[in-house]
Design an enzyme around this catalytic site. Structure first.
Site, PDB file in Angstrom:
ATOM      1  NE  ARG A 114      -2.261  -1.765   3.353  1.00 51.22           N
ATOM      2  CZ  ARG A 114      -1.787  -2.937   3.451  1.00 51.22           C
ATOM      3  NH1 ARG A 114      -2.173  -4.008   2.613  1.00 51.22           N
ATOM      4  NH2 ARG A 114      -1.113  -3.317   4.646  1.00 51.22           N
ATOM      5  CD  GLU A 131       1.147  -5.716  12.366  1.00 55.76           C
ATOM      6  OE1 GLU A 131       0.199  -5.123  11.576  1.00 55.76           O
ATOM      7  OE2 GLU A 131       2.355  -5.386  12.556  1.00 55.76           O
TER       8      GLU A 131
END
Length: 183
Positions: free
Chosen positions: A71, A108
Protein backbone atom coordinates in the site's frame (compact mmCIF):
# COMPACT_ATOMS: atom_id res chain seq x y z
CA UNK A 1 -18.73 7.56 3.89
CA UNK A 2 -17.71 11.16 3.43
CA UNK A 3 -16.53 12.26 0.04
CA UNK A 4 -14.48 15.21 -1.03
CA UNK A 5 -11.53 17.28 0.00
CA UNK A 6 -11.00 18.73 3.49
CA UNK A 7 -10.31 22.40 4.14
CA UNK A 8 -6.61 21.64 4.72
CA UNK A 9 -6.45 21.56 8.52
CA UNK A 10 -4.78 18.54 10.14
CA UNK A 11 -7.96 17.77 12.10
CA UNK A 12 -10.07 17.90 8.95
CA UNK A 13 -7.65 15.65 7.07
CA UNK A 14 -7.63 13.20 10.01
CA UNK A 15 -11.44 13.12 9.92
CA UNK A 16 -11.36 12.50 6.17
CA UNK A 17 -9.09 9.50 6.76
CA UNK A 18 -11.24 8.26 9.66
CA UNK A 19 -14.39 8.46 7.57
CA UNK A 20 -12.81 6.33 4.83
CA UNK A 21 -11.42 3.52 7.01
CA UNK A 22 -13.11 0.18 7.37
CA UNK A 23 -12.34 -2.61 9.79
CA UNK A 24 -11.72 -6.10 8.40
CA UNK A 25 -11.79 -8.64 11.26
CA UNK A 26 -9.50 -11.67 11.25
CA UNK A 27 -7.27 -10.45 8.42
CA UNK A 28 -4.60 -11.47 7.60
CA UNK A 29 -5.08 -14.03 10.36
CA UNK A 30 -7.58 -14.70 13.16
CA UNK A 31 -7.50 -12.13 15.94
CA UNK A 32 -6.13 -9.27 13.83
CA UNK A 33 -8.43 -6.31 13.10
CA UNK A 34 -7.13 -4.90 9.81
CA UNK A 35 -7.61 -1.18 9.15
CA UNK A 36 -8.38 -0.94 5.43
CA UNK A 37 -7.87 2.38 3.72
CA UNK A 38 -8.79 1.28 0.19
CA UNK A 39 -12.09 3.23 0.39
CA UNK A 40 -9.96 6.38 0.77
CA UNK A 41 -7.86 5.73 -2.31
CA UNK A 42 -11.01 4.84 -4.27
CA UNK A 43 -12.41 8.33 -3.59
CA UNK A 44 -10.67 10.65 -6.07
CA UNK A 45 -11.13 13.95 -4.19
CA UNK A 46 -10.15 12.35 -0.87
CA UNK A 47 -7.05 10.72 -2.38
CA UNK A 48 -6.06 14.00 -4.01
CA UNK A 49 -6.45 15.90 -0.72
CA UNK A 50 -4.37 13.31 1.14
CA UNK A 51 -1.56 13.28 -1.44
CA UNK A 52 -1.43 17.08 -1.73
CA UNK A 53 -1.36 17.50 2.06
CA UNK A 54 1.52 15.05 2.43
CA UNK A 55 3.45 16.59 -0.46
CA UNK A 56 3.03 20.15 0.87
CA UNK A 57 4.78 19.19 4.12
CA UNK A 58 7.90 17.97 2.29
CA UNK A 59 8.46 20.43 -0.57
CA UNK A 60 12.19 21.17 -0.66
CA UNK A 61 12.86 18.88 2.33
CA UNK A 62 13.30 15.53 0.54
CA UNK A 63 15.08 14.25 -2.56
CA UNK A 64 13.32 10.93 -3.09
CA UNK A 65 10.26 9.07 -1.81
CA UNK A 66 10.23 5.46 -0.61
CA UNK A 67 7.04 3.43 -0.83
CA UNK A 68 6.78 0.28 1.26
CA UNK A 69 5.15 -2.76 -0.36
CA UNK A 70 2.33 -2.81 -1.06
CA UNK A 71 0.00 0.00 0.00
CA UNK A 72 2.95 2.34 0.46
CA UNK A 73 3.56 2.01 -3.29
CA UNK A 74 0.22 3.68 -3.99
CA UNK A 75 0.81 6.70 -1.77
CA UNK A 76 4.54 6.85 -2.37
CA UNK A 77 4.15 7.03 -6.15
CA UNK A 78 1.41 9.66 -5.91
CA UNK A 79 3.36 11.85 -3.47
CA UNK A 80 6.57 11.49 -5.51
CA UNK A 81 4.66 12.55 -8.62
CA UNK A 82 3.16 15.55 -6.79
CA UNK A 83 6.66 16.57 -5.63
CA UNK A 84 8.29 15.92 -9.01
CA UNK A 85 10.61 13.34 -7.43
CA UNK A 86 11.46 9.71 -8.02
CA UNK A 87 10.11 6.83 -5.96
CA UNK A 88 12.09 3.86 -4.67
CA UNK A 89 10.16 0.68 -3.86
CA UNK A 90 10.94 -1.33 -0.76
CA UNK A 91 9.88 -4.86 -1.67
CA UNK A 92 9.37 -8.21 -0.02
CA UNK A 93 12.49 -10.37 -0.29
CA UNK A 94 13.08 -11.96 -3.68
CA UNK A 95 10.97 -9.50 -5.71
CA UNK A 96 13.67 -7.10 -6.97
CA UNK A 97 15.77 -8.16 -9.98
CA UNK A 98 19.08 -6.45 -9.20
CA UNK A 99 21.61 -6.63 -6.39
CA UNK A 100 19.88 -5.90 -3.09
CA UNK A 101 20.37 -5.43 0.60
CA UNK A 102 17.91 -7.15 2.92
CA UNK A 103 16.52 -6.56 6.41
CA UNK A 104 14.51 -8.97 8.57
CA UNK A 105 11.87 -7.80 11.04
CA UNK A 106 8.92 -8.90 13.15
CA UNK A 107 5.35 -8.02 12.25
CA UNK A 108 2.44 -7.87 14.66
CA UNK A 109 1.43 -11.24 13.17
CA UNK A 110 4.67 -12.89 12.02
CA UNK A 111 8.12 -12.27 10.49
CA UNK A 112 9.21 -10.89 7.13
CA UNK A 113 12.15 -9.65 5.08
CA UNK A 114 12.33 -6.63 2.82
CA UNK A 115 14.86 -5.47 0.25
CA UNK A 116 16.01 -2.45 -1.70
CA UNK A 117 18.42 -2.25 -4.64
CA UNK A 118 21.96 -1.45 -3.54
CA UNK A 119 22.08 1.47 -6.00
CA UNK A 120 18.65 2.91 -5.14
CA UNK A 121 19.97 6.06 -3.44
CA UNK A 122 22.72 8.61 -3.89
CA UNK A 123 24.89 9.17 -0.80
CA UNK A 124 23.23 11.62 1.57
CA UNK A 125 19.90 11.77 -0.26
CA UNK A 126 17.05 12.89 1.97
CA UNK A 127 14.36 10.20 1.94
CA UNK A 128 10.66 10.38 2.77
CA UNK A 129 9.37 6.92 3.75
CA UNK A 130 5.63 6.43 3.17
CA UNK A 131 3.33 3.64 4.30
CA UNK A 132 -0.33 3.23 5.15
CA UNK A 133 -0.14 2.08 8.80
CA UNK A 134 2.34 2.30 11.66
CA UNK A 135 1.52 -0.63 13.95
CA UNK A 136 4.35 -2.33 15.85
CA UNK A 137 6.93 -0.34 13.87
CA UNK A 138 8.78 -3.35 12.50
CA UNK A 139 8.28 -2.55 8.82
CA UNK A 140 9.06 1.16 9.23
CA UNK A 141 12.15 0.44 11.33
CA UNK A 142 13.45 -2.15 8.84
CA UNK A 143 12.85 0.27 5.98
CA UNK A 144 14.69 3.08 7.77
CA UNK A 145 17.62 0.74 8.44
CA UNK A 146 17.75 -0.25 4.75
CA UNK A 147 17.69 3.40 3.65
CA UNK A 148 20.50 4.27 6.06
CA UNK A 149 22.56 1.19 5.15
CA UNK A 150 22.25 2.24 1.50
CA UNK A 151 23.85 5.60 2.35
CA UNK A 152 20.80 7.86 2.40
CA UNK A 153 19.22 9.84 5.24
CA UNK A 154 15.70 9.30 6.56
CA UNK A 155 14.20 12.80 6.47
CA UNK A 156 10.78 11.61 7.66
CA UNK A 157 8.42 8.68 7.96
CA UNK A 158 4.83 9.46 6.93
CA UNK A 159 1.88 7.18 7.62
CA UNK A 160 -1.83 7.57 7.09
CA UNK A 161 -2.77 5.74 10.28
CA UNK A 162 -0.90 5.07 13.52
CA UNK A 163 -2.16 2.41 15.93
CA UNK A 164 -0.73 4.06 19.05
CA UNK A 165 -1.60 1.21 21.41
CA UNK A 166 0.99 -0.97 19.60
CA UNK A 167 3.71 1.62 20.39
CA UNK A 168 5.46 1.29 17.03
CA UNK A 169 6.77 4.85 17.18
CA UNK A 170 9.11 3.82 20.02
CA UNK A 171 11.03 1.56 17.61
CA UNK A 172 11.78 4.50 15.33
CA UNK A 173 13.93 6.36 17.84
CA UNK A 174 14.40 10.04 17.14
CA UNK A 175 13.35 9.82 13.49
CA UNK A 176 10.74 12.35 12.35
CA UNK A 177 7.39 10.51 12.18
CA UNK A 178 4.06 11.98 11.09
CA UNK A 179 0.72 10.18 11.26
CA UNK A 180 -2.35 11.79 9.77
CA UNK A 181 -4.70 9.86 12.05
CA UNK A 182 -3.74 8.21 15.35
CA UNK A 183 -6.03 5.65 16.96
Amino acid sequence: MATGAPDGSPADLAELVRSHLRDIPDFPKPGVLFKDFTPLIADGPAMKALVQSIAERYVGRVDVVVGIEARGFILGAAVAYELGLGMVPIRKAGKLPGETIRESYALEYGHAEIEVHTDAFQPGQRVLIIDDVLATGGTAEATAVLVERAGAVVAAIEVVLELAFLEGRKRLGDRNVNAILTL
